[in-house]
Enzyme design. Sequence first.
Site, PDB file in Angstrom:
ATOM      1  N   GLY A 177       0.818  -1.202   0.000  1.00 28.30           N
ATOM      2  CA  GLY A 177       0.000   0.000   0.000  1.00 28.30           C
ATOM      3  C   GLY A 177       0.851   1.250   0.000  1.00 28.30           C
ATOM      4  O   GLY A 177       0.510   2.258   0.612  1.00 28.30           O
ATOM      5  N   GLY A 178       1.971   1.197  -0.738  1.00 27.24           N
ATOM      6  CA  GLY A 178       3.008   2.227  -0.661  1.00 27.24           C
ATOM      7  C   GLY A 178       2.762   3.482  -1.474  1.00 27.24           C
ATOM      8  O   GLY A 178       3.642   4.339  -1.546  1.00 27.24           O
ATOM      9  N   ASP A 200       0.432  -1.260  -4.826  1.00 24.29           N
ATOM     10  CA  ASP A 200      -0.790  -0.490  -4.626  1.00 24.29           C
ATOM     11  C   ASP A 200      -1.759  -0.839  -5.749  1.00 24.29           C
ATOM     12  O   ASP A 200      -1.474  -1.704  -6.592  1.00 24.29           O
ATOM     13  CB  ASP A 200      -0.514   1.017  -4.581  1.00 24.29           C
ATOM     14  CG  ASP A 200      -1.411   1.724  -3.558  1.00 24.29           C
ATOM     15  OD1 ASP A 200      -2.645   1.623  -3.725  1.00 24.29           O
ATOM     16  OD2 ASP A 200      -0.898   2.351  -2.620  1.00 24.29           O
ATOM     17  N   ASP A 226      -3.719  -5.876  -4.421  1.00 20.75           N
ATOM     18  CA  ASP A 226      -4.746  -5.584  -3.421  1.00 20.75           C
ATOM     19  C   ASP A 226      -4.322  -6.295  -2.143  1.00 20.75           C
ATOM     20  O   ASP A 226      -4.217  -7.529  -2.105  1.00 20.75           O
ATOM     21  CB  ASP A 226      -6.096  -6.111  -3.909  1.00 20.75           C
ATOM     22  CG  ASP A 226      -7.226  -5.916  -2.910  1.00 20.75           C
ATOM     23  OD1 ASP A 226      -6.943  -5.607  -1.733  1.00 20.75           O
ATOM     24  OD2 ASP A 226      -8.390  -6.100  -3.292  1.00 20.75           O
ATOM     25  N   PHE A 227      -4.069  -5.541  -1.084  1.00 18.65           N
ATOM     26  CA  PHE A 227      -3.480  -6.159   0.112  1.00 18.65           C
ATOM     27  C   PHE A 227      -4.437  -7.077   0.871  1.00 18.65           C
ATOM     28  O   PHE A 227      -4.036  -7.705   1.853  1.00 18.65           O
ATOM     29  CB  PHE A 227      -2.836  -5.139   1.052  1.00 18.65           C
ATOM     30  CG  PHE A 227      -3.665  -3.935   1.429  1.00 18.65           C
ATOM     31  CD1 PHE A 227      -4.918  -4.065   2.013  1.00 18.65           C
ATOM     32  CD2 PHE A 227      -3.162  -2.656   1.214  1.00 18.65           C
ATOM     33  CE1 PHE A 227      -5.659  -2.960   2.382  1.00 18.65           C
ATOM     34  CE2 PHE A 227      -3.901  -1.527   1.580  1.00 18.65           C
ATOM     35  CZ  PHE A 227      -5.155  -1.689   2.163  1.00 18.65           C
ATOM     36  N   ARG A 242       2.905   1.635   6.005  1.00 18.87           N
ATOM     37  CA  ARG A 242       2.835   2.983   6.596  1.00 18.87           C
ATOM     38  C   ARG A 242       1.450   3.564   6.338  1.00 18.87           C
ATOM     39  O   ARG A 242       0.990   3.638   5.193  1.00 18.87           O
ATOM     40  CB  ARG A 242       3.883   3.924   6.002  1.00 18.87           C
ATOM     41  CG  ARG A 242       3.845   5.309   6.673  1.00 18.87           C
ATOM     42  CD  ARG A 242       4.848   6.285   6.090  1.00 18.87           C
ATOM     43  NE  ARG A 242       4.433   6.830   4.804  1.00 18.87           N
ATOM     44  CZ  ARG A 242       4.716   8.076   4.381  1.00 18.87           C
ATOM     45  NH1 ARG A 242       5.410   8.889   5.157  1.00 18.87           N
ATOM     46  NH2 ARG A 242       4.337   8.486   3.196  1.00 18.87           N
ATOM     47  N   HIS A 246      -4.056   1.706  10.382  1.00 20.52           N
ATOM     48  CA  HIS A 246      -4.925   2.566  11.195  1.00 20.52           C
ATOM     49  C   HIS A 246      -6.215   2.933  10.458  1.00 20.52           C
ATOM     50  O   HIS A 246      -7.157   3.428  11.064  1.00 20.52           O
ATOM     51  CB  HIS A 246      -4.181   3.808  11.686  1.00 20.52           C
ATOM     52  CG  HIS A 246      -3.978   4.889  10.665  1.00 20.52           C
ATOM     53  ND1 HIS A 246      -3.737   6.194  11.027  1.00 20.52           N
ATOM     54  CD2 HIS A 246      -3.977   4.870   9.297  1.00 20.52           C
ATOM     55  CE1 HIS A 246      -3.607   6.936   9.926  1.00 20.52           C
ATOM     56  NE2 HIS A 246      -3.741   6.154   8.886  1.00 20.52           N
TER      57      HIS A 246
END
Length: 346
Positions: A177-178, A200, A226-227, A242, A246
């Site tokens: 997701g960088g 990403d 897709d993570f 990063r 969250h």
Amino acid sequence: MAYVDELALHAIYHYKLAQAVPLSGSTTFAEIAQASHLREDLVERFIRQAMCSHIFTEDAPGQVRHTSASRLLATNPDAHDAVGMITCDLSPAGMQTLSALEKYPNSEEKSETGWAQHTEPGISPFEFMAKNPERGRRFGAGMRYFSSGQHWDLGHLARGYTWAALDRPGAVFVDVGGGHGTVSQYLARETKHVEFVIQDLPGTVEAGRKILPEDLRSRVRFMEHDFFTEQPVRGADVYFFRWILHNWSDGYCKKILRALIPALKKGARVLVYEYVLVDGPETRVSRKQPRNLDLMMLAQFNSCERTAKMWEELLRSADQRLRLLRCEIPEGSLYGIIEAVWDGDD
């Protein structure tokens, strides 16, 4: 009475009052009213309320000039958009959060939040911004403003981890997701041998490839991924997140972490760079931002910021073989480095 300060800020943003004041010298309420198309009496009331917070001042009664705060709004487009993000998006979403909690108790869904109640019920913030690109642009600019400054400097990440131990031929760092590769590009310039894979979604990857500096292309590459699906890069040394976890409630975070497992070799690191909440009250204004973000995550995503204990529990509940090694905040940083090791077999 903070809501009246916010009302004044909303007016300053909406009517571009800061832009109506000259950068040098002063002007009158009447001249600001003419430039902003707002009644003079309202201009005076909004600006004098803002003056209570040192936004604008008066050389003499009725002669308005900039302070450093109002000048920032007039000259920094990201700061101006940050005020719009707060007053038009985040604050209204916050006001709808308790209503969402009553309507959707115990929900972990992004479409059942205060943000969704405020904008468009039934869709996530990401979906809403995709449908409303100007709102998405403003939100991105606002976040860019709030993530600038020394507390967010990637130098804290570079100094807070032993990259030299990783920097050997054949080492692979997967930036999950960088985005456009901000972190990977920074670390590539801090190392000599590590290969970086930035993952990403397709549109982001396409944009990232176009702006990747030529001198980094031998060690930095992009990959569509897709993570929530199985990690395709097997046997990497580090899988890095990063500002990803969250955004997601625990149930979804477990899915993201478990998607790594088929790719993990024994000793592989899962490295997370995010806020680490103090497990107790935080009274220092300089350290309040993580708590602010915690409730923002609730209002927007039904997610949260986490304490060190919560990070450990999340990793362990995703898989017992993910063992937390450390959870530390580098000196001068607002973000923590959460490092876990895979104790399972290859």
